[in-house]
Structures are given as C-alpha cells and as structure tokens.
Write a protein that holds these residues in place. Structure first.
Motif, PDB file in Angstrom:
ATOM      1  N   ALA A 130      18.375 -61.562 -40.550  1.00  0.00           N
ATOM      2  CA  ALA A 130      18.399 -60.388 -41.434  1.00  0.00           C
ATOM      3  C   ALA A 130      17.892 -60.736 -42.827  1.00  0.00           C
ATOM      4  N   VAL A 131      16.712 -61.384 -42.894  1.00  0.00           N
ATOM      5  CA  VAL A 131      16.118 -61.666 -44.199  1.00  0.00           C
ATOM      6  C   VAL A 131      15.694 -60.347 -44.847  1.00  0.00           C
ATOM      7  N   ASP A 132      15.464 -60.392 -46.134  1.00  0.00           N
ATOM      8  CA  ASP A 132      15.174 -59.158 -46.868  1.00  0.00           C
ATOM      9  C   ASP A 132      13.709 -58.737 -46.769  1.00  0.00           C
ATOM     10  N   ALA A 133      12.813 -59.684 -46.504  1.00  0.00           N
ATOM     11  CA  ALA A 133      11.393 -59.345 -46.347  1.00  0.00           C
ATOM     12  C   ALA A 133      10.666 -60.531 -45.728  1.00  0.00           C
ATOM     13  N   VAL A 134       9.549 -60.224 -45.092  1.00  0.00           N
ATOM     14  CA  VAL A 134       8.651 -61.246 -44.551  1.00  0.00           C
ATOM     15  C   VAL A 134       7.269 -60.996 -45.132  1.00  0.00           C
ATOM     16  N   PHE A 135       6.683 -62.025 -45.745  1.00  0.00           N
ATOM     17  CA  PHE A 135       5.339 -61.918 -46.298  1.00  0.00           C
ATOM     18  C   PHE A 135       4.403 -62.823 -45.496  1.00  0.00           C
ATOM     19  N   ILE A 136       3.247 -62.297 -45.148  1.00  0.00           N
ATOM     20  CA  ILE A 136       2.213 -63.095 -44.489  1.00  0.00           C
ATOM     21  C   ILE A 136       1.067 -63.267 -45.482  1.00  0.00           C
ATOM     22  N   ALA A 137       0.858 -64.491 -45.918  1.00  0.00           N
ATOM     23  CA  ALA A 137      -0.205 -64.792 -46.882  1.00  0.00           C
ATOM     24  C   ALA A 137      -1.504 -65.114 -46.147  1.00  0.00           C
ATOM     25  N   ASN A 138      -2.594 -64.540 -46.618  1.00  0.00           N
ATOM     26  CA  ASN A 138      -3.920 -64.774 -46.027  1.00  0.00           C
ATOM     27  C   ASN A 138      -3.899 -64.599 -44.499  1.00  0.00           C
ATOM     28  N   PRO A 139      -3.490 -63.410 -44.022  1.00  0.00           N
ATOM     29  CA  PRO A 139      -3.346 -63.214 -42.568  1.00  0.00           C
ATOM     30  C   PRO A 139      -4.661 -63.372 -41.832  1.00  0.00           C
ATOM     31  N   LYS A 140      -4.546 -63.917 -40.619  1.00  0.00           N
ATOM     32  CA  LYS A 140      -5.723 -64.105 -39.763  1.00  0.00           C
ATOM     33  C   LYS A 140      -5.910 -62.936 -38.797  1.00  0.00           C
ATOM     34  N   THR A 141      -4.908 -62.103 -38.679  1.00  0.00           N
ATOM     35  CA  THR A 141      -4.985 -60.931 -37.808  1.00  0.00           C
ATOM     36  C   THR A 141      -4.139 -59.823 -38.416  1.00  0.00           C
TER      37      THR A 141
END
Length: 268
Positions: free
Chosen positions: A144-155
């Motif tokens: 139950a983290v507060d957010a997920v960030f994807i940096a420089n996504p490949k898809t």
C-alpha cells in the motif's frame, strides 16, 4: 439483444487487436484492453471508464455480465462475441469470456495527490520487462505505497503484459511516468528523501530511517541506476549479498526495501 460479432474481419476485432499489440494505437486512441472479471473490477474500482464490453455467452453468462454492469457508472457499449473470436483476441489462456476497452488516464506527475506528509513512494528507472513492471506494481499494492513512479519508461503502462502480470494492480495504484529529471524535481520540491539502491557510496538498507517522506529508487538489473539518481540521492542503500552474484531481480529487491520501510512505519 446485444450485437453479435462472429467474424475475425469485423472492425471491432481489428481495433481490439491493434490496442493489444501496438503502443502507438493505445496512445492515439487513449484506450487499452483489459481482460477478466477481476481486472475489469479493479479498473472500475480505480475510477477507469469502460468504453466497450465484449463477452462470449458460451463462457460468460448474461447474469454475470449484469453483475459487472452494476459496477459501472456510465453507459457502456456491449457486444457478444463467438468463442472462436474470443479465442483469437483473448490475451490470456484462461477462458473467462469477458474483456473490455477502457479509457486511459493521464499518468503525468501533475496528477499525483499525496495525501499524507510522509509518503512512501516506489520509483523504478527504465524497467524494460513488462513482467518486472507488473511484479513491482503487485509489490507496491501489497505494501500500500502512496505512489509508483516509472522514470524513463520503455513501454506504456497499459501494455497488456503489464496489466496481466500486475493482475490489475496497475489500476489500483497512483502511478506516474516522467523523466528522471522530472521525478527528481518532484521529490525534491516536496522534500521527499531519495534512497537509491546502488553499490556505490551506499549503506545497508536496514540502517536508514524510512519513517519520514521517502522514495525508494531501483534501477535495472543490468545497469543499475543512472548517475543522475546517484548524485541526487539523499543516501544510497544496498542489500548485502551473501552469494556469488551482486544483483537480484528488481521486483524482489524492491519488495525487500519497501517492506523494511513498512516495518519501520509499523505497517502504517
């Protein structure tokens, strides 16, 4: 009586296949395909709007369909599809007989709302395998983290492999994508500590205080985190390895780090 689709040459079937196979089509139509009762339910719970529903009456009854429709808050176009058509367009091997086209959300950092003063955020830099992204999202959901960030996504995040491997957790999380620079700026502006998983200039992960606002950042197994993260981190952390190799699967590493943070926070 719903319209029945029995031909693989039907335009709706072609649209479904395009959305499943091509990121460009998903971005252009601002849409994605979601398959299965649980995943569709999680999409609805996550506030996603369904545009179209397709069901195979040989596999999925009208009564079950009505149950799903009760969860939708807007009108949705419904079509019957024959089993041969369903088997062609179903991405999974399971035979639930239900899939939908959903409207994608804006996953920019500007849309993120952090509701507490000491958020716990998972950041993954340039994860390449949709399966790893799905596993990361399942871990994030479990903790139950507060957010997920994807940096420089490949898809794009609505790749059917991500939806499938995340078991629909892609819909339950606050997710944003952006460049490494954008995400670092976001975190620093909000005084969120940056803890990068790295071998260089690092301390054991369980020696760090994660009870304040924290972002745990993981890189790829092949190259690790980029120099930008290493330079801007509050503290680099490492999981001591006792075997012959010096890396582990990124989702496993993320799970160890996130649940240490949750342990320190007494699982709040």
């Amino acid at each position: 009586m719903h319209k029945q689709i029995s031909s693989l040459q039907n335009q709706a079937v072609k649209e479904l296949l395009q959305l499943q196979e091509k990121s460009r089509a998903r971005k252009k139509q601002h849409s994605f395909v979601v398959e299965g009762v649980r995943e569709i339910g999680l999409a609805l719970k996550g506030g996603y709007r369904l545009k179209k529903l397709y069901y195979c009456p040989d596999l999925f009854s009208a009564e079950e369909l009505n149950f799903v429709l009760k969860e939708t808050s807007s009108e949705v176009n419904i079509s019957e599809i024959t089993q041969s058509v369903y088997e062609k367009i179903a991405y999974r091997g399971s035979t639930e007989g239900l899939l939908a086209i959903g409207e994608a959300k804006d996953l920019s950092l500007q849309e993120i709302e952090l509701k507490i003063n000491n958020p716990l955020i998972l950041v993954a830099e340039a994860p390449e395998k949709p399966g790893n992204i799905g596993a990361l999202l399942r871990t994030a959901d479990a903790a139950a983290v507060d957010a997920v960030f994807i940096a420089n996504p490949k898809t794009d995040m609505f790749n059917p492999n991500i939806i499938r491997s995340s078991v629909g957790c892609v819909f339950t999380q606050q997710i944003a994508t952006g460049t490494t620079s954008e995400i670092i700026s976001f975190l620093k502006d909000r005084k969120i500590g940056i803890f990068g998983a790295a071998l260089q200039a690092s301390v054991p992960y369980d020696s760090v205080d994660f009870t304040g606002a924290s972002a745990i950042v993981v890189g790829t197994e092949a190259t690790g985190l980029s120099e930008e993260w290493l330079e801007d981190s509050t503290q680099n952390i490492v999981i001591p390895m006792q075997g012959e190799i010096d890396s582990m699967n990124v989702s496993v590493a993320a799970g160890i780090l996130i649940f240490e943070a949750k342990r320190q926070r007494k699982f709040n």
